[in-house]
Design a protein around this motif. Structure first.
Motif, short mmCIF file in Angstrom:
data_model
loop_
_atom_site.label_atom_id
_atom_site.label_comp_id
_atom_site.label_asym_id
_atom_site.label_seq_id
_atom_site.Cartn_x
_atom_site.Cartn_y
_atom_site.Cartn_z
N THR A 196 0.80 -1.24 0.00
CA THR A 196 0.00 0.00 0.00
C THR A 196 0.83 1.28 0.00
O THR A 196 0.31 2.35 -0.30
N CYS A 256 -0.36 7.12 -0.59
CA CYS A 256 0.60 6.80 0.47
C CYS A 256 1.98 6.65 -0.19
O CYS A 256 2.24 5.64 -0.88
N GLN A 305 4.86 3.97 9.46
CA GLN A 305 3.84 3.71 10.47
C GLN A 305 2.68 4.69 10.35
O GLN A 305 1.51 4.31 10.54
N GLU A 364 0.68 3.52 7.20
CA GLU A 364 -0.02 2.26 7.39
C GLU A 364 -1.25 2.40 8.27
O GLU A 364 -2.16 1.57 8.21
N ALA A 365 -1.27 3.47 9.09
CA ALA A 365 -2.44 3.69 9.95
C ALA A 365 -3.63 4.23 9.19
O ALA A 365 -4.75 4.24 9.71
N GLU A 366 -3.40 4.69 7.94
CA GLU A 366 -4.51 5.22 7.14
C GLU A 366 -5.36 4.07 6.60
O GLU A 366 -4.82 3.11 6.04
N LYS A 367 -6.66 4.18 6.75
CA LYS A 367 -7.57 3.11 6.31
C LYS A 367 -8.26 3.43 4.98
O LYS A 367 -8.82 2.55 4.35
N ASP A 368 -8.22 4.69 4.57
CA ASP A 368 -8.88 5.09 3.34
C ASP A 368 -8.02 4.67 2.14
O ASP A 368 -6.89 5.14 1.97
N LYS A 369 -8.54 3.81 1.31
CA LYS A 369 -7.78 3.29 0.17
C LYS A 369 -7.58 4.32 -0.92
O LYS A 369 -6.73 4.14 -1.81
N LYS A 406 1.33 7.60 16.50
CA LYS A 406 1.45 6.19 16.14
C LYS A 406 1.31 5.32 17.37
O LYS A 406 1.77 5.66 18.47
#
Length: 490
Positions: A362, A407, A395, A398-403, A448
């Protein structure tokens, strides 16, 4: 014969100073060494000083009034006696007794008449012309009379009655005026003592309530907090005063809170150091065993193993090195940099390999460092700098959830003279405002999860050891760290 310009002598101030000490002792002897006692004594002293300033013109005015009363009485009687031409011995005695004079004469311009005389004055020490009296001459003469010692007399000349042109000449014993002036001085001194004691007592009570007790409260709070600074419940409670003492309470409470927080952080660091020291030995043994296994794998004739094994072995070598120096930050120092010329692009690629960025699902990685950029730095330390910065960025992303979010981590560099500037940028949410001021301090972790806030502190320390600097560039979207590493000075 002495006139009004003679030098002045005075003993009254010394008497009043003694009165101040007595008044102060009666109220402040139990705490003369403390602030309350000092305030009490100073108040008494200042009130007595003010009374002295009032007394000086008062005694001069008393002298003038006393002399004018005698002149008026003598003038009225002398005018009557002169008009009737009757100067009987009995009347003379009564006039002298009433005025207290030794001799009285009347000057009518064309003639001078002796009205009464009990004895011939032989030693006239002072001559006072009431028509020529000034405030300063009255003050000087008053203290001359107060300090006079002897049986002399003084001569007073002045108008006996308002509207009359004749002058009265009266000879009076100095002791008579001196006695009344001393009695007046004693009354003034007693009144001054009463006023000073009452004023000092009121000031003492007011100052003790307004200042001394709050200061005692501040002192007790400091003593209580000093007994156990780690206990946040001992932080001083602010009373809400809106004056300087209230400001002092706020600042003291803030200082105690900051100190308590700092002690908590130091305790956390000590606990962390203890925990790390316990696992350090076992971790080194495990890593050493892993190295032995990988060395055996190197002899396996498999292309994938042959390609990956050297990188894993290099990573384990670095991990073993880290365990050997794992307590170096706890000791507040790193070993001095052992500088070499390095290909910075290769260092960034190695850091990306260790973090798994080369084939991350990602997060994209862009290495924009030119091939010809060389940096004069310690290989291991600059590698740790790059790994820490890139790990923080990874880190955060990777904490982002919106595709739909982009990134990406980008590493850029350029050389300007004898200095290399490196930029590590990510497209994450950025640094929270509440930690920007303490961004490069230990245990000020960002958002984080699982972080302890040591990464950026270590980076700042390593860059500083190279004579460089690091800062946060807030003009770039996301997070961008800019570091400068100068070459060695030859």
């Amino acid at each position: 014969m002495k006139h009004e310009g003679a030098p002045q002598g005075s003993v009254v101030p010394s008497d009043e100073e003694g009165g101040s000490a007595v008044a102060g002792d009666s109220f402040g002897q139990h705490r003369l060494g403390g602030l309350s006692g000092k305030l009490l004594l100073l108040t008494v002293a200042f009130v007595m000083l003010a009374e002295v300033c009032i007394y000086v013109p008062s005694i001069a005015n008393f002298r003038n009034t006393w002399l004018m009363d005698r002149l008026t009485t003598a003038g009225v009687a002398a005018s009557v006696l002169a008009e009737t031409n009757t100067i009987a011995p009995r009347l003379q005695e009564e006039l002298l007794r009433t005025t207290g004079a030794v001799a009285i004469s009347l000057d009518q311009g064309s003639r001078r008449s002796l009205i009464a005389m009990s004895s011939v004055p032989l030693n006239v020490d002072f001559v006072i012309d009431m028509g020529a009296v000034t405030p300063w001459s009255a003050i000087v003469n008053s203290f001359q009379l107060l300090t006079y010692g002897g049986d002399g007399v003084l001569r007073v000349i002045g108008a006996g009655q308002m509207g009359h042109t004749q002058k009265v000449d009266v000879v009076l014993p100095i002791a008579l005026l001196q006695k009344d002036m001393l009695a007046f001085s004693v009354r003034i001194l007693g009144l001054s003592l009463v006023i000073s004691v009452i004023t000092a007592s009121l000031v003492y009570v007011a100052l003790r309530a307004l200042f001394i007790r709050p200061l005692h409260r501040l002192t007790r709070s400091m003593e209580r907090f000093a007994e156990s600074p780690e206990d946040s419940s001992r932080i001083m409670a602010v009373s809400g005063r809106r004056d300087e003492l209230g400001d002092a309470e706020i600042r003291l409470a803030g200082m105690e809170e900051a100190l308590s927080r700092a002690l908590h952080q130091k305790q956390r660091l000590a606990d962390l150091g203890l925990a790390v020291s316990k696992i350090n030995h076992d971790l080194r043994n495990l890593l050493a065993s892993a190295q032995l296994f990988l060395e055996r794998l190197e002899h396996v004739e498999d292309p994938t193993v042959s390609r990956i094994a050297p990188k894993i072995l290099a990573t384990l070598d670095r991990a073993v090195g880290y365990t050997q120096a794992v307590m170096s930050y706890g000791k507040a120092q790193e070993r001095p940099p052992q500088r070499r010329l390095l290909a910075l692009r290769r260092v960034a690629d190695d850091a990306a390999d260790v973090l798994g960025l080369t084939d991350h699902d990602t997060v994209a990685f862009e290495n924009k460092v030119p091939e010809d950029i060389e940096i004069d730095a310690d290989p291991e330390q600059i590698f740790r700098v790059m790994v820490n910065l890139m790990r923080n960025a990874l880190q955060a992303l990777e904490a982002e959830k919106d595709k739909t979010l982009v990134c990406r981590i980008t590493v850029e560099a350029e050389r300007e003279g004898a200095c290399v500037r490196v930029r590590v940028t990510d497209t994450g949410p950025g640094i929270p405002e509440n930690i920007k001021k303490a961004l490069f301090k230990a245990f000020h972790s960002g958002s984080k999860n699982g972080g302890i806030g040591l990464g950026l502190a270590i980076v700042a320390e390593l860059v500083k050891a190279h004579g460089g600097s690091i800062r946060l560039d807030e003009t770039v979207p996301g997070t961008c760290f800019c570091l400068e590493v100068p070459d060695r000075t030859m």
